[in-house]
Design an enzyme around this catalytic site. Sequence first.
Site, PDB file in Angstrom:
ATOM      1  CG  HIS A 306      41.352  17.047  -8.960  1.00  0.00           C
ATOM      2  ND1 HIS A 306      42.048  15.876  -9.180  1.00  0.00           N
ATOM      3  CD2 HIS A 306      40.135  16.683  -8.470  1.00  0.00           C
ATOM      4  CE1 HIS A 306      41.283  14.842  -8.841  1.00  0.00           C
ATOM      5  NE2 HIS A 306      40.122  15.300  -8.407  1.00  0.00           N
ATOM      6  CG  ASP A 363      35.171  17.923  -4.713  1.00  0.00           C
ATOM      7  OD1 ASP A 363      34.323  17.022  -4.730  1.00  0.00           O
ATOM      8  OD2 ASP A 363      36.389  17.708  -4.820  1.00  0.00           O
TER       9      ASP A 363
END
Length: 435
Positions: A306, A363
């Site tokens: 991330h 995600d």
Amino acid sequence: MAKTATLTIDGKAYEFPIIKGTDGNDAIDITGLRKKTGMITLDYGFGNTGSCASSISFMDGERGILRYRGIPIEQLAEQSSFIETSFLLITGELPTREELIGFSMMLNDHSLVHEDMRHFFERYPKGAHPMGILASMVNALRAFYPELPQRSEHEEIRITFARLLSKLRTLAAMSFRISGGLPVVYPSVHLSYCANFLNMMFDSTVRPYVIDEDVVQALNVFWILHADHEQNCSASAVRLVGSARVNLYAAISAGISALWGPLHGGANQAVVEMLQAMYDSGGDPAPFIARAKDKKDPFRLMGFGHSIYKNYDPRGKIMKKMCDRVLTKLERHDPLLDIAMKLEEVALKDSYFIDNRLYPNVDFYSGIILRALGIPLDMFTVMFAIGRLPGWISQWKESTEDPRGKLHRPRQLYCGPPERDYVPVEKRNRTTKVI
């Protein structure tokens, strides 16, 4: 004594106040920089620039922390509902029992959309992306539900919040049904917010949709985890457009459009597309993992690491537990989900992923869950938008109420040609084309 930072330019010192935050980074207030020095700062992507002071959400990428109004995301995912979390974000406090009942009733009262809006859906070109449709529909809501002068401004804003939270869910389900040639399913007073959405998506007169509480809870947690995330691209878009004092519908439409981008809201969709590519090439993720490790290969695995969280994404941990629970409950035999589990197993053990902190993020798991719930791929970002809506409303509300708020108007560092004279067309000679 207040702390200050000193900036020295050509031997001259300038003092700027240091603003202390509750947690995380402090800030140097450079509001007077250009006036004092004639200079501006240059910060591509605003990675080091605070555009506002906010009390909505806090995140710490190094420590893997995310809190809404001070409450850890882990506690909200475990104990709260999406509606309760929405109330918290928008008002700043968790609702009392009476407030929660009243808020839920408002959402129910405003869940239907004007029947004329169906004509917009029916006349959209086949193949139009749901996010483009949703952004247009939210803008159109302003025409169907104008302000009522007999109400106070506070009451009107409160009703507008409820309209958006309730109707966005209805619009999303409606677009899915109409695009598939299916009859529209209307919201039910007997179902909760999340259960209502699933029922509007999948109910049928020939095969009634059966509400599964584990599936409802999975959707509930998915939306809670996506409700806000500081000054991300779409939240910043809502604030920027809202700073022109446009109506809330237009500002939210801007947020939806920003979220549509593959670098922002499309990540969970990209995860499933990557899994599909693995399946199409034989189902073995090993060659893709090898490519990801190759520094000369631009390929990267979607759903790992991330840009903000340098440790484990706290939302990823929560979503993993929910993912395991849902897949076990549904007993889905999906080859793409099998590949995802193989990929996860490798990533959690492989030293390359561990050393580079490339853990599966929210995600990765949310893409798997949405697929398991039967959500079509082109609706993934729409699902994200419904979850992010209370955050966008909160950001708009906070920015419009801030007495320090101004029209957003960033500066630029001009690097083009210096002043030059206009050349008549008959005297212009150029050997190469500029377009």
